[in-house]
Scaffold this active site. Sequence first.
Site, PDB file in Angstrom:
ATOM      1  N   ASN A 106       0.913  -1.155   0.000  1.00  0.00           N
ATOM      2  CA  ASN A 106       0.000   0.000   0.000  1.00  0.00           C
ATOM      3  C   ASN A 106       0.946   1.197   0.000  1.00  0.00           C
ATOM      4  OD1 ASN A 106      -2.448   1.087   2.531  1.00  0.00           O
ATOM      5  ND2 ASN A 106      -2.443   1.442   0.347  1.00  0.00           N
TER       6      ASN A 106
ATOM      7  N   GLU B 241     -10.689   0.488  -1.245  1.00  0.00           N
ATOM      8  CA  GLU B 241     -10.534   1.629  -0.345  1.00  0.00           C
ATOM      9  C   GLU B 241     -11.305   2.849  -0.813  1.00  0.00           C
ATOM     10  OE1 GLU B 241      -6.894   2.979   1.366  1.00  0.00           O
ATOM     11  OE2 GLU B 241      -5.969   1.018   1.124  1.00  0.00           O
ATOM     12  N   ARG B 242     -12.026   3.421   0.131  1.00  0.00           N
ATOM     13  CA  ARG B 242     -12.657   4.725  -0.102  1.00  0.00           C
ATOM     14  C   ARG B 242     -11.593   5.726  -0.587  1.00  0.00           C
ATOM     15  NH1 ARG B 242     -14.513   8.182   5.169  1.00  0.00           N
ATOM     16  NH2 ARG B 242     -12.328   7.847   5.686  1.00  0.00           N
TER      17      ARG B 242
ATOM     18  N   CYS C 219      -4.751  -2.713   2.953  1.00  0.00           N
ATOM     19  CA  CYS C 219      -5.201  -1.556   3.733  1.00  0.00           C
ATOM     20  C   CYS C 219      -5.037  -1.950   5.201  1.00  0.00           C
ATOM     21  CB  CYS C 219      -6.656  -1.245   3.393  1.00  0.00           C
ATOM     22  SG  CYS C 219      -7.364   0.017   4.468  1.00  0.00           S
ATOM     23  N   GLY C 220      -4.201  -1.213   5.920  1.00  0.00           N
ATOM     24  CA  GLY C 220      -3.848  -1.598   7.299  1.00  0.00           C
ATOM     25  C   GLY C 220      -5.017  -1.568   8.254  1.00  0.00           C
TER      26      GLY C 220
ATOM     27  N   ASN D 280      -1.307   1.257   7.396  1.00  0.00           N
ATOM     28  CA  ASN D 280      -0.031   0.987   6.708  1.00  0.00           C
ATOM     29  C   ASN D 280       0.813   2.260   6.650  1.00  0.00           C
ATOM     30  OD1 ASN D 280      -0.589  -1.740   6.137  1.00  0.00           O
ATOM     31  ND2 ASN D 280      -1.751  -1.190   4.298  1.00  0.00           N
TER      32      ASN D 280
ATOM     33  N   ASN E 198     -14.722   1.944   3.456  1.00  0.00           N
ATOM     34  CA  ASN E 198     -13.760   0.962   2.950  1.00  0.00           C
ATOM     35  C   ASN E 198     -14.436  -0.407   3.022  1.00  0.00           C
ATOM     36  OD1 ASN E 198     -11.200   2.691   2.785  1.00  0.00           O
ATOM     37  ND2 ASN E 198     -11.902   3.100   4.869  1.00  0.00           N
TER      38      ASN E 198
ATOM     39  N   CYS F 180      -4.774   5.786   8.862  1.00  0.00           N
ATOM     40  CA  CYS F 180      -4.197   4.926   7.832  1.00  0.00           C
ATOM     41  C   CYS F 180      -3.172   4.029   8.526  1.00  0.00           C
ATOM     42  CB  CYS F 180      -3.538   5.786   6.766  1.00  0.00           C
ATOM     43  SG  CYS F 180      -2.641   4.822   5.551  1.00  0.00           S
TER      44      CYS F 180
ATOM     45  N   ASN G 156      -6.067  10.512   0.653  1.00  0.00           N
ATOM     46  CA  ASN G 156      -6.251   9.501  -0.393  1.00  0.00           C
ATOM     47  C   ASN G 156      -5.906  10.087  -1.761  1.00  0.00           C
ATOM     48  OD1 ASN G 156      -7.360   7.289   1.162  1.00  0.00           O
ATOM     49  ND2 ASN G 156      -9.203   8.550   1.440  1.00  0.00           N
TER      50      ASN G 156
HETATM   51  N1  LIG Z   1      -8.798   4.858   2.173  1.00  0.00           N
HETATM   52  C1  LIG Z   1      -8.812   4.948   3.602  1.00  0.00           C
HETATM   53  C2  LIG Z   1      -7.611   5.582   4.172  1.00  0.00           C
HETATM   54  C3  LIG Z   1      -6.375   4.797   3.948  1.00  0.00           C
HETATM   55  C4  LIG Z   1      -6.323   3.543   4.791  1.00  0.00           C
HETATM   56  C5  LIG Z   1      -5.023   2.866   4.599  1.00  0.00           C
HETATM   57  N2  LIG Z   1      -4.720   2.348   3.331  1.00  0.00           N
HETATM   58  C6  LIG Z   1      -4.641   1.931   5.721  1.00  0.00           C
HETATM   59  O1  LIG Z   1      -3.595   1.310   5.591  1.00  0.00           O
HETATM   60  O2  LIG Z   1      -5.323   1.871   6.748  1.00  0.00           O
HETATM   61  C7  LIG Z   1     -10.000   5.791   4.062  1.00  0.00           C
HETATM   62  O3  LIG Z   1     -10.418   6.714   3.341  1.00  0.00           O
HETATM   63  O4  LIG Z   1     -10.499   5.528   5.170  1.00  0.00           O
END
Ligand SMILES: N[C@@H](CCC[C@H](N)C(=O)O)C(=O)O
Length: 325
Positions: free
Chosen positions: A13, A217-218, A226-227, A79, A199, A77, A68
Site C-alpha cells: 500500500n 478503499e474509499r 489496507c492496514g 499501513n 472501505n 491509515c 487519499n
Molecule cells: N482509504 C482509507 C484511508 C487509507 C487507509 C489505509 N490504506 C490503511 O492502511 O489503513 C479511508 O479513506 O479511510
Amino acid sequence: MKVEFIKCHGSGNDFIMIDEMNESYDFSESERKELSILLCDRHKGVGSDGILFVMPSEKAEARMRMFNSDGTEAEMCGNGLRCVARYVIENLGKSEVAIETEKAVLASSKVAEIYPGIDTFSVAIEPVSFEVASLPMSVSSEQLIDESIPELSDKRTFTALSVPNPHIISIMDEVEQDELLKVGKKANHLPEVFPNGVNVSFVKVIEKNKIFVQTYERGVGLTNACGTAMSASSLVSTILGPNEVDTPIVVINKGGLVNCVVEKSEERYSIQLRGNGTYVYQSAVDINFENKEFHVYEKDFFNKENERYQELETYAQSQVGGGLS
Ligand SMILES: N[C@@H](CCC[C@H](N)C(=O)O)C(=O)O
C-alpha cells in the site's frame, strides 16, 4: 515550490511521505488536496495510494495526516502510520514514539521482525466502535453485525465498524476481486447509507489465526493492502470466526502480509498492527500550484530494501492457496 519526499509502502500500500516537521512548506488545505490528486496519479504523477504528511504535534512526537489519491482526507491509515512511525523513530533515535492522528494519539514502536530481514513496526489501531453512527452509516439498528445490506449484495453479509475510519467487512469462502470492485464502487456511491463513503473488505479465513483480506478503499479503489481494513478484518474474524484474542493473526494480502493482535480490555477492543514500513526511493518535485504543472526529479533508491521486501511478498502469496483471484 520544491517539495522533497520519500516513496514508501506498508504491505504494498504505497505512499508519498512529505516531512513538514523539518521543512517549512506551509501548504494551504487546498494545496494538500491538489498535491494528492496530482502526485498520486499513476499515469501522470509519481503514483501512489495516498500522501502522508508528517507534521509537528503538541501532543506527541509527531502528527500524521493522510490524504487519499482522490484528495480526500482519511481519519486514519494503518499501513501509512507504520511508515510514519519508522520515519519519526529513526529521526529521533528512539525505539517507540506516539503519533497524533485525527481521532487519537497512537503508540508506535519498532518490534521483532515479522519476516527475516524486514524491519517491523507496530502501531495501535484504536478507537474501535461497532456503533453504526461512528462510521457514519444510516440503518435502522445501532449496530450491523454479520447482516445483509440489500443495496450492496443479495448474497453477502457484512459487519460495520470504525477503527476509527469506516469499514464494512464480509467473510466468505473465496475472495473474488471483480465482485469486490463492484460492491466497493456501489458502497461509495450510496450517500444515503454511507454519507462519508466506506472501505469495503472481503475476507477468507485460511485457518485459525490466518486470514486473507482484500480491500476496496474509499478515495482510492482496489489496493494491495489496507492496514486499518486488515485490523478490522482480524477483529471481525475473531468475533465471528475461529481467531483468538491476544494471539498474532497472520493477515495475507495482495502486497505481502502483516500480523494483527486483537486485544480486549473492559469490553473495548483495540488492535496492534505489525508489519513493514519500507522505503523505496527518495526524490523531489517542483510544483506550481497556480497552473498545476510539476516536474519530478531523479529517484535515489534505498539500497536493496524493497528487493528484500519482495521475498516476503513471494512467501506471502505461497501461503494463500486459492485466495488470490
Ligand atoms: N482509504 C482509507 C484511508 C487509507 C487507509 C489505509 N490504506 C490503511 O492502511 O489503513 C479511508 O479513506 O479511510
